[in-house]
Write a protein that holds these residues in place. Structure first.
Motif, PDB file in Angstrom:
ATOM      1  N   LEU A 269       0.825  -1.201   0.000  1.00 54.80           N
ATOM      2  CA  LEU A 269       0.000   0.000   0.000  1.00 54.80           C
ATOM      3  C   LEU A 269       0.861   1.254   0.000  1.00 54.80           C
ATOM      4  O   LEU A 269       0.545   2.250  -0.662  1.00 54.80           O
ATOM      5  CB  LEU A 269      -0.920  -0.010   1.217  1.00 54.80           C
ATOM      6  CG  LEU A 269      -2.020  -1.080   1.218  1.00 54.80           C
ATOM      7  CD1 LEU A 269      -2.770  -1.068   2.535  1.00 54.80           C
ATOM      8  CD2 LEU A 269      -2.972  -0.859   0.056  1.00 54.80           C
ATOM      9  N   ALA A 270       1.966   1.206   0.751  1.00 52.75           N
ATOM     10  CA  ALA A 270       2.879   2.362   0.774  1.00 52.75           C
ATOM     11  C   ALA A 270       3.483   2.592  -0.605  1.00 52.75           C
ATOM     12  O   ALA A 270       3.621   3.728  -1.063  1.00 52.75           O
ATOM     13  CB  ALA A 270       3.970   2.140   1.814  1.00 52.75           C
ATOM     14  N   LEU A 271       3.860   1.492  -1.292  1.00 55.60           N
ATOM     15  CA  LEU A 271       4.423   1.631  -2.634  1.00 55.60           C
ATOM     16  C   LEU A 271       3.380   2.185  -3.602  1.00 55.60           C
ATOM     17  O   LEU A 271       3.693   3.049  -4.434  1.00 55.60           O
ATOM     18  CB  LEU A 271       4.941   0.279  -3.131  1.00 55.60           C
ATOM     19  CG  LEU A 271       5.490   0.277  -4.576  1.00 55.60           C
ATOM     20  CD1 LEU A 271       6.680   1.230  -4.693  1.00 55.60           C
ATOM     21  CD2 LEU A 271       5.880  -1.126  -5.011  1.00 55.60           C
ATOM     22  N   ALA A 272       2.146   1.701  -3.501  1.00 53.42           N
ATOM     23  CA  ALA A 272       1.090   2.194  -4.392  1.00 53.42           C
ATOM     24  C   ALA A 272       0.889   3.695  -4.201  1.00 53.42           C
ATOM     25  O   ALA A 272       0.704   4.447  -5.166  1.00 53.42           O
ATOM     26  CB  ALA A 272      -0.212   1.444  -4.137  1.00 53.42           C
ATOM     27  N   ASP A 273       0.938   4.155  -2.950  1.00 52.46           N
ATOM     28  CA  ASP A 273       0.780   5.587  -2.685  1.00 52.46           C
ATOM     29  C   ASP A 273       1.963   6.379  -3.238  1.00 52.46           C
ATOM     30  O   ASP A 273       1.789   7.430  -3.871  1.00 52.46           O
ATOM     31  CB  ASP A 273       0.637   5.811  -1.177  1.00 52.46           C
ATOM     32  CG  ASP A 273       0.306   7.258  -0.852  1.00 52.46           C
ATOM     33  OD1 ASP A 273      -0.622   7.803  -1.463  1.00 52.46           O
ATOM     34  OD2 ASP A 273       1.001   7.846  -0.006  1.00 52.46           O
ATOM     35  N   ASN A 274       3.184   5.870  -3.017  1.00 49.35           N
ATOM     36  CA  ASN A 274       4.374   6.545  -3.553  1.00 49.35           C
ATOM     37  C   ASN A 274       4.327   6.596  -5.077  1.00 49.35           C
ATOM     38  O   ASN A 274       4.675   7.606  -5.703  1.00 49.35           O
ATOM     39  CB  ASN A 274       5.643   5.820  -3.101  1.00 49.35           C
ATOM     40  CG  ASN A 274       5.893   5.986  -1.618  1.00 49.35           C
ATOM     41  OD1 ASN A 274       5.336   6.884  -0.985  1.00 49.35           O
ATOM     42  ND2 ASN A 274       6.706   5.106  -1.043  1.00 49.35           N
ATOM     43  N   TYR A 275       3.924   5.482  -5.685  1.00 52.10           N
ATOM     44  CA  TYR A 275       3.814   5.392  -7.154  1.00 52.10           C
ATOM     45  C   TYR A 275       2.837   6.452  -7.680  1.00 52.10           C
ATOM     46  O   TYR A 275       3.117   7.158  -8.658  1.00 52.10           O
ATOM     47  CB  TYR A 275       3.352   3.984  -7.509  1.00 52.10           C
ATOM     48  CG  TYR A 275       2.874   3.794  -8.925  1.00 52.10           C
ATOM     49  CD1 TYR A 275       3.761   3.524  -9.955  1.00 52.10           C
ATOM     50  CD2 TYR A 275       1.510   3.858  -9.235  1.00 52.10           C
ATOM     51  CE1 TYR A 275       3.310   3.327 -11.252  1.00 52.10           C
ATOM     52  CE2 TYR A 275       1.057   3.672 -10.523  1.00 52.10           C
ATOM     53  CZ  TYR A 275       1.954   3.406 -11.529  1.00 52.10           C
ATOM     54  OH  TYR A 275       1.512   3.222 -12.815  1.00 52.10           O
ATOM     55  N   THR A 276       1.704   6.577  -7.012  1.00 53.79           N
ATOM     56  CA  THR A 276       0.678   7.519  -7.462  1.00 53.79           C
ATOM     57  C   THR A 276       1.166   8.956  -7.355  1.00 53.79           C
ATOM     58  O   THR A 276       1.007   9.757  -8.288  1.00 53.79           O
ATOM     59  CB  THR A 276      -0.591   7.327  -6.616  1.00 53.79           C
ATOM     60  OG1 THR A 276      -1.012   5.954  -6.703  1.00 53.79           O
ATOM     61  CG2 THR A 276      -1.711   8.228  -7.116  1.00 53.79           C
ATOM     62  N   GLN A 277       1.780   9.312  -6.220  1.00 49.43           N
ATOM     63  CA  GLN A 277       2.244  10.688  -6.045  1.00 49.43           C
ATOM     64  C   GLN A 277       3.386  11.031  -6.995  1.00 49.43           C
ATOM     65  O   GLN A 277       3.475  12.151  -7.482  1.00 49.43           O
ATOM     66  CB  GLN A 277       2.668  10.903  -4.585  1.00 49.43           C
ATOM     67  CG  GLN A 277       1.529  10.754  -3.578  1.00 49.43           C
ATOM     68  CD  GLN A 277       0.338  11.645  -3.905  1.00 49.43           C
ATOM     69  OE1 GLN A 277       0.496  12.824  -4.221  1.00 49.43           O
ATOM     70  NE2 GLN A 277      -0.857  11.057  -3.854  1.00 49.43           N
ATOM     71  N   ARG A 278       4.270  10.061  -7.266  1.00 49.75           N
ATOM     72  CA  ARG A 278       5.347  10.317  -8.232  1.00 49.75           C
ATOM     73  C   ARG A 278       4.769  10.517  -9.628  1.00 49.75           C
ATOM     74  O   ARG A 278       5.223  11.382 -10.376  1.00 49.75           O
ATOM     75  CB  ARG A 278       6.342   9.150  -8.223  1.00 49.75           C
ATOM     76  CG  ARG A 278       7.421   9.265  -9.296  1.00 49.75           C
ATOM     77  CD  ARG A 278       8.285  10.490  -9.132  1.00 49.75           C
ATOM     78  NE  ARG A 278       9.145  10.385  -7.978  1.00 49.75           N
ATOM     79  CZ  ARG A 278      10.182  11.184  -7.744  1.00 49.75           C
ATOM     80  NH1 ARG A 278      10.469  12.153  -8.598  1.00 49.75           N
ATOM     81  NH2 ARG A 278      10.896  11.055  -6.654  1.00 49.75           N
ATOM     82  N   ALA A 279       3.759   9.738  -9.990  1.00 49.47           N
ATOM     83  CA  ALA A 279       3.121   9.901 -11.301  1.00 49.47           C
ATOM     84  C   ALA A 279       2.496  11.288 -11.426  1.00 49.47           C
ATOM     85  O   ALA A 279       2.572  11.927 -12.484  1.00 49.47           O
ATOM     86  CB  ALA A 279       2.064   8.819 -11.511  1.00 49.47           C
ATOM     87  N   ILE A 280       1.901  11.772 -10.336  1.00 46.66           N
ATOM     88  CA  ILE A 280       1.328  13.124 -10.355  1.00 46.66           C
ATOM     89  C   ILE A 280       2.435  14.153 -10.541  1.00 46.66           C
ATOM     90  O   ILE A 280       2.317  15.093 -11.342  1.00 46.66           O
ATOM     91  CB  ILE A 280       0.543  13.393  -9.063  1.00 46.66           C
ATOM     92  CG1 ILE A 280      -0.687  12.489  -8.996  1.00 46.66           C
ATOM     93  CG2 ILE A 280       0.139  14.860  -8.969  1.00 46.66           C
ATOM     94  CD1 ILE A 280      -1.419  12.553  -7.679  1.00 46.66           C
ATOM     95  N   PHE A 281       3.544  13.966  -9.817  1.00 47.24           N
ATOM     96  CA  PHE A 281       4.669  14.903  -9.932  1.00 47.24           C
ATOM     97  C   PHE A 281       5.214  14.932 -11.362  1.00 47.24           C
ATOM     98  O   PHE A 281       5.559  15.990 -11.889  1.00 47.24           O
ATOM     99  CB  PHE A 281       5.770  14.483  -8.961  1.00 47.24           C
ATOM    100  CG  PHE A 281       7.030  15.302  -9.089  1.00 47.24           C
ATOM    101  CD1 PHE A 281       7.101  16.591  -8.595  1.00 47.24           C
ATOM    102  CD2 PHE A 281       8.150  14.770  -9.721  1.00 47.24           C
ATOM    103  CE1 PHE A 281       8.257  17.348  -8.725  1.00 47.24           C
ATOM    104  CE2 PHE A 281       9.308  15.516  -9.859  1.00 47.24           C
ATOM    105  CZ  PHE A 281       9.359  16.812  -9.353  1.00 47.24           C
ATOM    106  N   LEU A 282       5.266  13.759 -12.014  1.00 45.62           N
ATOM    107  CA  LEU A 282       5.788  13.666 -13.378  1.00 45.62           C
ATOM    108  C   LEU A 282       4.725  13.987 -14.427  1.00 45.62           C
ATOM    109  O   LEU A 282       5.012  13.946 -15.622  1.00 45.62           O
ATOM    110  CB  LEU A 282       6.347  12.257 -13.637  1.00 45.62           C
ATOM    111  CG  LEU A 282       7.549  11.846 -12.780  1.00 45.62           C
ATOM    112  CD1 LEU A 282       7.918  10.390 -13.062  1.00 45.62           C
ATOM    113  CD2 LEU A 282       8.747  12.755 -13.044  1.00 45.62           C
TER     114      LEU A 282
END
Length: 846
Positions: free
Chosen positions: A180-193
């Motif tokens: 779940l932590a990875l999924a959240d990190n993945y989502t926020q990085r995608a938003i940043f990019l």
């Protein structure tokens, strides 16, 4: 009876008697999963191992645990004890290897998994994508929660979102807290990019785990709006998420901005959000009033929650009633308010009814209450300009007093258009505010007849704000009055001839030099003339031609843009461009496009639709010598080296092409491919004549021979109004072309010739396509042994599409597709068994 037991028997009996009591304890026979006998054999080694472990005796403890594990390798408890012993004495690698080996046998065992994850592992040192891919392969071979987490988080740091996303496809890992932590990190990085599709995937994963917060739903909703994922939003709203009143309003506003009127009307009709703020409710009601199928009913039936919006209902419904001509309905709505209120709506109704006395009364009332806005003054000024008799002395005196803002004073000044009112105009606009528009400055310039300098200043301010010819001519005339003849001439007003004008006229000299072919000297003279007459259309156009001839691409681009702007500036709301202006505009846009072109890519193909269709091997397509193909295609890339390279006015290019045909009954032209690399020279500026030398190399070593082709080709009768380029005026145009081609193959030592005359009509379908019926007659000949020739005719139709134009550049690209029927009339030693052929033709220029 007296029973005696020896010590060993007593031990066995004790163990057996104790077994039921130990069943639920760690280390019991049941816990170890052993039979009575094997438990009896293994237990002494376990006891020694645990005793040695307490005494920190590494050698004995590990030896005893290992021996016990060898005796009962299937016991998971022994495996866990041995792993703990390894870890206790610092052998983490052995513990890890043991647990990973057992997990392969029991992949679902949670105890083994927890024991493995408890082993501290040094964080891998990952800095490159190659290192990350290697770590991913290791993890895929023996997946654990830790390695999945490590790979995913390193992938996020390296912006390798695909690799991070791949880890989350492991459902077992995804359900863990690390997943779940990875999924959240993945989502926020995608938003940043700003990788919105990836962010959408991440939010969907988190939503599946029911872990999204309100803030995350807001983020997700904003991304779906940005991506215009309408169905996704509607599906989620049907599930009860992203369904707040604010989100419904935002989605409806997004549909309105995109002009998705059908979906918007359905959405508005099926939603009844309850808004917590007056502003949100007001915006929703505005959407209802603007886009509903029946806006009056939609707004009238809306249950207004906030009192502030009740007047909005009135201000919305009254214009609708006015638009429908329902004066009585509008009055009924207005009468629900006191007479001193809703003055704006009352004014709108009186203006629509052309009730001028009522309009003036309401305007006076509004002005006394709060003062007229610039828009209201503008409405009044246009009404009174059309009907000056409506303005009495009292109105005139009151409206002649300057109001506080420049916008209001501009509207006031428009009420006073006659020369007799210039005193009022100077009083209103005499502060010379920089916020005044071109019309106001021009109006002020007309009211300083005795002060030409001040009048000229005002006219120049108008021209600075609007470059239309009217304001430029006003500057010219006032400059003439102020005896500023250079400025007058620059703005299109011819100055008087004086003795001081005895110096050579640079413009006349420039045109004369251009006529003599002295292009560089002509350009220098006209550049000097341009400083005196910067907007002279004749000078600007001649400078375009001179710079094009001199291959000065930046200046050709600059001046052709100036000419296009000059033509555009003649446009007014009442007057469009004449046919001649449209043709000139297109011609200069074509020069602009051509001046920027270095590379040209082209494709030509002819596909025989009947088995006996034959393309003759004439030099016009450059196929292999003496070949006839059913289908033929060619790809070419040409690079323009430049103009004036060998002779004045010439053009030099290099090119490469690949061509092939189809033999026998094949349809696709891929047989006997050839590569041609050559240089092409256009020696004359105003004639389409090309000379070329091309080295031909067979790409299929089993067919064809390398040779050097020397070629001359020309195209006549295809210029001006008969060209195939787009014509900006009319519904269509007639085109024709006489094409002549001759080629000599040096190694084979023979020639081939082609002559082809074509006539066609381009019927415009829209602003960039034509349907082109045509006919042509062609003669081909070859001097090979034996001599061969043929004469044929063809009729066909093509669909032509031009595209890629910009404001300053004409269409740079063209694609054609057509169908042609051919008939061979005569021939010697040629393939004339079938006189009729049908072809599909394709062409493209990029």
């Amino acid at each position: 009876m007296n029973i005696r037991l020896n010590p060993l028997t007593a031990l066995i009996c004790g163990v057996l008697l104790a077994s039921p009591a130990m069943a639920a304890q760690e280390g019991s026979r049941q816990d170890l999963g052993l039979s009575d006998y094997r438990y009896f054999k293994v237990y002494p080694h376990i006891e020694r191992a645990q005793k040695a472990l307490k005494q920190n005796d590494e050698t004995r403890a590990l030896r005893s645990f290992e021996h016990a594990h060898q005796m009962a390798p299937e016991s998971l408890r022994l495996t866990l004890w041995l792993a703990e012993a390894y870890r206790h004495f610092g052998h983490n690698n052995k513990a890890q290897a043991l647990l990973e080996s057992e997990l392969k046998k029991h992949p679902q065992n949670a105890d083994l998994q927890r024991a493995l994850e408890a082993i501290p592992v040094p964080a891998p040192d990952i800095h490159t994508t190659e290192q990350l891919v290697a770590l991913q392969k290791q993890c895929d071979a023996t997946p654990t929660v830790r390695c999945r987490s490590d790979v995913g988080n390193y992938a996020i740091k390296l912006n390798q979102l695909d690799i991070a996303r791949a880890q989350l496809t492991d459902a077992k890992f995804r359900h863990t807290k690390e997943g779940l932590a990875l999924a959240d990190n993945y989502t926020q990085r995608a938003i940043f990019l700003q990788q919105w599709a990836a962010a959408d995937q991440g939010f969907a994963l988190l939503d599946g785990e029911a872990t999204l917060t309100d803030a995350q739903y807001q983020q997700w909703f904003a991304i779906l709006l940005h991506m215009q994922r309408d169905q996704r939003i509607l599906d989620l709203q049907s599930q009860g998420v992203m369904n707040t009143a604010g989100m419904q309003l935002a989605y409806a506003q997004s549909l309105a901005e995109r002009q998705a009127l059908g979906p918007l009307r359905r959405y508005l009709a099926n939603r009844k959000p309850e808004f917590s703020t007056p502003a949100e409710e007001h915006n929703w009601m505005r959407l209802l009033a603007t886009y509903s199928q029946q806006p009056g009913n939609a707004v009238a039936n809306w249950p207004v929650k906030h009192a502030e919006n009740k007047k909005y209902v009135l201000s919305t419904l009254v214009p609708i009633r006015i638009q429908q001509g329902d004066w009585q309905g509008a009055n009924q709505l207005l009468n629900t308010f006191p007479e001193s209120q809703v003055l704006d709506q009352r004014l709108a109704l009186s203006l629509a009814q052309k009730d001028t006395p009522s309009s003036l009364r309401l305007l006076n009332q509004i002005n006394q209450t709060r003062g007229l806005t610039a828009q209201e003054l503008g409405t009044l000024s246009y009404q009174l300009a059309a009907h000056p008799e409506w303005m009495n002395a009292e109105n005139k005196a009151r409206l002649a007093k300057p109001l506080p803002t420049p916008a209001q004073r501009m509207a006031q000044a428009r009420l006073f258009l006659g020369k007799e009112d210039c005193t009022i105009v100077r009083n209103l606009l005499g502060d010379l505010s920089p916020q005044y528009d071109a019309e106001s400055w021009s109006h002020l310039a007309q009211c300083y007849p005795w002060q030409p300098g001040l009048a000229l200043y005002a006219a120049q301010q108008a021209a600075a704000r609007d470059s239309s010819p009217y304001y430029q001519r006003q500057v010219g005339y006032l400059a003439y009055s102020a005896e500023d003849y250079a400025l007058a001439q620059a703005n299109g007003v011819v100055a008087p001839q004086t003795s001081a004008a005895a110096e050579p006229d640079d413009a006349a000299r420039g045109f004369a030099l251009a006529a003599q072919g002295k292009h560089r000297e002509a350009r220098d003279a006209l550049e000097k003339a341009r400083k005196i007459q910067p907007d002279s259309p004749e000078i600007l156009r001649q400078l375009v031609f001179l710079n094009e001839h001199l291959d000065d691409k930046p200046n050709t681009k600059q001046y052709s843009e100036r000419v296009v702007d000059d033509i555009d500036n003649t446009l007014t709301p009442q007057q469009s461009l004449s046919d001649k202006q449209q043709e000139d505009r297109f011609a200069f846009r074509r020069i602009h496009e051509d001046s920027q072109r270095r590379w040209t890519f082209s494709y030509d193909g002819s596909f025989g639709l009947t088995p006996d269709s034959l393309n003759s091997g004439g030099s016009n397509n450059g196929v292999q010598q003496n070949k006839s193909y059913r289908s033929y295609q060619q790809f070419e890339a040409e690079y323009r080296v430049g103009k004036n390279k060998i002779l004045d006015g010439d053009q030099l290019s290099v090119y490469s092409r690949v061509f092939a045909g189809s033999k026998d009954n094949n349809f696709v032209p891929v047989d006997e491919p050839m590569l041609g690399i050559g240089v092409r020279w256009k020696p004359l500026r105003d004639q389409v004549i090309y000379l070329a030398a091309e080295q031909q190399i067979p790409l299929d070593h089993h067919h064809g021979e390398a040779d050097l082709m020397l070629r001359a080709s020309a195209s006549f009768l295809n210029g001006g109004k008969f060209s195939d380029d787009w014509h900006p005026t009319g519904n269509g145009w007639m085109a024709q072309n006489l094409y002549l081609d001759a080629a000599h193959f040096v190694k084979a030592d023979y020639q081939i010739y082609t002559a082809d005359y074509r006539m066609s009509w381009h019927q415009k379908i829209n602003h960039k396509q034509t349907l082109e019926p045509y006919w042509h007659a062609q003669y081909n000949a070859s001097t090979d042994t034996p001599y061969r020739d043929n004469t044929l005719g063809g009729v066909g139709v093509r669909l032509n599409t031009w595209f890629g134009e910009s404001h300053y550049s004409a269409f740079p690209h063209k694609v054609s597709v057509g169908l042609e029927y051919q008939r061979a009339f005569s021939g010697h030693n040629r393939d004339t068994d079938s006189k009729n052929s049908l072809f599909l033709t394709l062409g493209a220029r990029w």
